[in-house]
Design an enzyme around this catalytic site. Structure first.
Site, PDB file in Angstrom:
ATOM      1  N   GLU A  50       0.858  -1.182   0.000  1.00 40.72           N
ATOM      2  CA  GLU A  50       0.000   0.000   0.000  1.00 40.72           C
ATOM      3  C   GLU A  50       0.899   1.238   0.000  1.00 40.72           C
ATOM      4  O   GLU A  50       1.889   1.294   0.735  1.00 40.72           O
ATOM      5  CB  GLU A  50      -0.887   0.045   1.241  1.00 40.72           C
ATOM      6  N   ASP A  61      -6.170   8.752  10.246  1.00 43.02           N
ATOM      7  CA  ASP A  61      -4.817   8.295  10.544  1.00 43.02           C
ATOM      8  C   ASP A  61      -4.352   8.768  11.918  1.00 43.02           C
ATOM      9  O   ASP A  61      -4.718   9.847  12.377  1.00 43.02           O
ATOM     10  CB  ASP A  61      -3.840   8.818   9.482  1.00 43.02           C
TER      11      ASP A  61
END
Length: 277
Positions: A50, A61
């Site tokens: 990724e 995040d």
């Protein structure tokens, strides 16, 4: 494209083990170092990769990945450059699946049609766009799928039986199960709870299930590798970059620190064997 993801999970199933999915933020600590690490990840044990598309407001995040994205943006990383990095990676690796992960805003600004065409041409296999719910599939999911790019959806501990079929409806490639509630890198997953959740997801889909958020050690990777089709590691890798740079190391040392963590986690995943279906 999608076939690379399918082929990789088929190979993992044949080998009787879970895969290791590694996450790097494009442009952290700089573009050339990102490419150098990417090229060496498969040999270090990464089965799928990724790549984060940096964004100024990464709401899902945790601190480590937020800071990585801000470092990348400060260094001048752009979506166009991230796509160029994928092109350069593909010159030497035609097989390892590449998934771009991030938020819709940079893609929207770039232009959806342009982005999908360029991602396909660059060799991107899948997308994870965390702020596009299924109700917005027309925006990016369906155009990507029509171009042969998998749209990988997140399922979480709070995704209930009523919502799950909607989440899975246009999902392809694999399902990314978020093993904890909250932001990335903020807690450790409970293997028993994860196993139960994976079983529930697999009642609704034949897609592989990858588990991420909170995986930092070989022991955790091994435990999750016994119940999942793949284990995703991100915060531990971007933290290795940050810690090395803060300690006065250069980009080459940061790359080695990341690869050392990947080798350790890969050994953990490979020590596990998937339970019989």
């Amino acid at each position: 494209m999608t076939q690379r993801i399918e082929a990789r999970f088929a190979r993992l199933k044949q080998e009787g083990r879970a895969g290791l999915v590694t996450f790097l933020m494009a442009g952290d600590p700089d573009g050339e170092t990102t490419l150098s690490i990417l090229r060496r990840l498969p040999q270090a044990g990464a089965d799928l990769i990724e790549i984060g598309m940096p964004f100024s407001d990464p709401m899902a995040d945790g601190p480590a990945i937020q800071k990585a994205g801000l470092r990348a943006l400060k260094g001048g990383e752009t979506l166009a450059h991230t796509l160029q990095t994928v092109r350069r990676f593909r010159e030497g690796d035609p097989d390892t699946p590449i998934i771009l992960m991030g938020y819709f805003n940079p893609i929207y600004i770039h232009g959806v049609d342009r982005f999908v065409a360029e991602a396909r041409e660059a060799g991107v296999d899948g997308l994870i766009v965390v702020d596009l719910p299924p109700e917005m599939d027309d925006e990016l999911c369906l155009p990507a799928m029509q171009a042969g790019i998998s749209f990988i959806r997140l399922a979480t501990p709070t995704t209930d039986e009523k919502r799950l079929p909607t989440v899975l409806r246009n999902t392809s490639g694999f399902v990314y199960y978020v093993s904890i509630t909250g932001i990335t890198g903020s807690a450790s997953p409970d293997t028993g709870a994860v196993a139960k959740a994976i079983g529930r997801i697999k009642e609704h889909t034949e897609l592989p299930v990858a588990v991420g958020f909170g995986v930092r050690s070989a022991a955790q990777a091994e435990a999750l590798g016994k119940v999942a089709d793949a284990v995703v590691v991100g915060s531990a890798l971007v933290s290795a970059i940050e810690n090395t740079m803060q300690a006065g190391g250069d980009s080459a040392a940061a790359a080695e620190a990341v690869l050392d963590v990947v080798r350790e986690l890969s050994a953990g995943v490979r020590a596990a064997r998937l339970a019989p279906a």
